[in-house]
Design a protein around this motif. Structure first.
Motif, PDB file in Angstrom:
ATOM      1  N   LEU A  46       0.824  -1.206   0.000  1.00  0.00           N
ATOM      2  CA  LEU A  46       0.000   0.000   0.000  1.00  0.00           C
ATOM      3  C   LEU A  46       0.861   1.261   0.000  1.00  0.00           C
ATOM      4  CD1 LEU A  46      -2.849   1.118  -0.007  1.00  0.00           C
ATOM      5  CD2 LEU A  46      -2.887   0.923   2.496  1.00  0.00           C
ATOM      6  N   HIS A  47       2.060   1.173   0.599  1.00  0.00           N
ATOM      7  CA  HIS A  47       2.960   2.332   0.575  1.00  0.00           C
ATOM      8  C   HIS A  47       3.346   2.676  -0.856  1.00  0.00           C
ATOM      9  CE1 HIS A  47       6.901   4.370   0.594  1.00  0.00           C
ATOM     10  NE2 HIS A  47       6.393   5.003   1.642  1.00  0.00           N
ATOM     11  N   ASP A  48       3.714   1.654  -1.631  1.00  0.00           N
ATOM     12  CA  ASP A  48       4.069   1.891  -3.037  1.00  0.00           C
ATOM     13  C   ASP A  48       2.883   2.482  -3.792  1.00  0.00           C
ATOM     14  OD1 ASP A  48       6.680   0.686  -2.767  1.00  0.00           O
ATOM     15  OD2 ASP A  48       5.662  -1.238  -2.718  1.00  0.00           O
ATOM     16  N   ALA A  49       1.692   1.960  -3.510  1.00  0.00           N
ATOM     17  CA  ALA A  49       0.493   2.473  -4.169  1.00  0.00           C
ATOM     18  C   ALA A  49       0.231   3.925  -3.778  1.00  0.00           C
ATOM     19  CB  ALA A  49      -0.715   1.609  -3.819  1.00  0.00           C
ATOM     20  N   PHE A  50       0.439   4.240  -2.483  1.00  0.00           N
ATOM     21  CA  PHE A  50       0.239   5.620  -2.020  1.00  0.00           C
ATOM     22  C   PHE A  50       1.157   6.574  -2.772  1.00  0.00           C
ATOM     23  CE2 PHE A  50       0.865   9.354   0.545  1.00  0.00           C
ATOM     24  CZ  PHE A  50      -0.387   9.605   1.102  1.00  0.00           C
ATOM     25  N   VAL A  51       2.427   6.200  -2.908  1.00  0.00           N
ATOM     26  CA  VAL A  51       3.383   7.054  -3.621  1.00  0.00           C
ATOM     27  C   VAL A  51       2.945   7.249  -5.065  1.00  0.00           C
ATOM     28  CG1 VAL A  51       5.764   7.249  -4.429  1.00  0.00           C
ATOM     29  CG2 VAL A  51       5.300   6.385  -2.124  1.00  0.00           C
ATOM     30  N   ALA A  52       2.530   6.156  -5.714  1.00  0.00           N
ATOM     31  CA  ALA A  52       2.128   6.232  -7.121  1.00  0.00           C
ATOM     32  C   ALA A  52       0.867   7.076  -7.303  1.00  0.00           C
ATOM     33  CB  ALA A  52       1.902   4.832  -7.681  1.00  0.00           C
ATOM     34  N   ILE A  53      -0.051   7.005  -6.353  1.00  0.00           N
ATOM     35  CA  ILE A  53      -1.339   7.689  -6.483  1.00  0.00           C
ATOM     36  C   ILE A  53      -1.266   9.135  -6.015  1.00  0.00           C
ATOM     37  CG2 ILE A  53      -3.711   7.748  -5.593  1.00  0.00           C
ATOM     38  CD1 ILE A  53      -3.531   4.630  -5.495  1.00  0.00           C
ATOM     39  N   ALA A  54      -0.651   9.353  -4.831  1.00  0.00           N
ATOM     40  CA  ALA A  54      -0.662  10.690  -4.229  1.00  0.00           C
ATOM     41  C   ALA A  54       0.575  11.509  -4.558  1.00  0.00           C
ATOM     42  CB  ALA A  54      -0.824  10.575  -2.714  1.00  0.00           C
TER      43      ALA A  54
END
Length: 319
Positions: free
Chosen positions: A292-300
């Protein structure tokens, strides 16, 4: 986003906007929380988490947008069916723990006698029976926070809203709170909480809303957020060169005996075939799904991710 059937959603919000003195704190937030879900609002300090929760609960009204809570467009009409733990904790210091919980129950319409009985039951269930007759001022910060948490649940709400509930708790009590949240959801209670700690959201949540700068660039299943990034491959080979290297994708990078790259869209089978036929000598191969951290960086974005990390560090120092 049109509102769904009353039975589908505990919370629905569309286009929520809130400004303070010309500053837009929340800018067009859309959220849907299914009944019985554990739903996280994930973002750094100043992202708009608390303002969003307060609008959802009717504590403040949005400047524009609509929301519906437990089927009602005026959230205050269903306040007794909701448990709310604000970020700013506050109990009367001279009250005993049992009385403090019973008082919070009375504010939600529970008779005082019933509230006292439930308070003692909750304190005992959570290993705090020794604190039942102690004044709040005599309790540690963490214990007082647990008492207020129990006061949020004493009237047996069907929707529970926690604003940064893990803040100020040590690791042991954070684990207890995670267990409590899972127990609530297992009983059919809808739980929504804000957090700046990705690990809590990843372990607990069915769905999340990622919020940054007052906007929500993503709201949905945790798996959907993670699936925005392709899995990463870690490959160890005996051979260092050969025709098989042509099968590696363009982003492959070498680190010692290992290769790291994004899993090709064709999947792992064609890659394995090329490695075996090319006599690469596969020693190990692992595929890691993005967190989810990787996803957060990619999204936000990187800036929001840095702000999230800084928020977590500040919270650790303050604890």
């Amino acid at each position: 986003m049109a509102f769904g059937q009353d039975g589908d959603w505990a919370i629905e919000a569309q286009g929520l906007v809130k400004r303070f003195d010309g500053f837009t704190a929340v800018d067009g937030v859309d959220i849907r929380v299914p009944r019985g879900a554990i739903y996280g609002i994930l973002g750094p300090n100043g992202a708009g988490k608390t303002t969003t929760l307060r609008m959802l609960l009717g504590i403040i009204d949005p400047d524009s947008g609509v929301r519906r809570v437990l089927g009602h467009e005026r959230p205050t009409e269903v306040a007794r069916r909701i448990g709310y733990l604000p970020e700013e904790r506050g109990l009367y210091p001279a009250m005993k723990a049992t009385e403090a919980i019973a008082f919070l129950a009375a504010l939600r319409g529970v008779p005082l006698k019933t509230g006292r009985r439930r308070a003692r039951e909750l304190l005992e269930e959570n290993g705090l029976s020794y604190a039942a007759d102690r004044q709040i001022r005599q309790l540690s910060k963490g214990m007082a926070q647990q008492v207020q948490l129990l006061g949020t649940l004493v009237h047996e709400p069907e929707l529970v809203v926690f604003d940064e509930p893990f803040s100020g708790l040590d690791a042991l009590n954070q684990g207890k709170l995670e267990k409590m949240i899972r127990t609530l959801a297992a009983r059919g209670t809808t739980v929504i909480f804000s957090t700046h700690v990705i690990a809590h959201a990843e372990r607990l949540c069915d769905q999340v809303a990622i919020i940054a700068g007052g906007k929500v660039p993503f709201a949905g299943l945790v798996d959907e957020a993670r699936d925005r990034l392709r899995p990463q491959v870690r490959l160890e080979t005996r051979a260092r060169d050969g025709a098989w290297r042509a099968a590696l994708p363009p982003d492959a990078r070498s680190e010692g005996a290992f290769w790291h790259f994004t899993l090709p869209e064709s999947g792992v089978e064609p890659l394995l075939r090329a490695l075996i036929e090319g006599e690469a000598g596969i020693l190990s191969l692992s595929i890691e799904r993005p967190g989810l951290h990787d996803a957060f960086v990619a999204i936000a974005g990187e800036a929001a991710a840095r702000a999230l990390q800084e928020t977590a560090q500040e919270a650790e120092k303050a604890a």
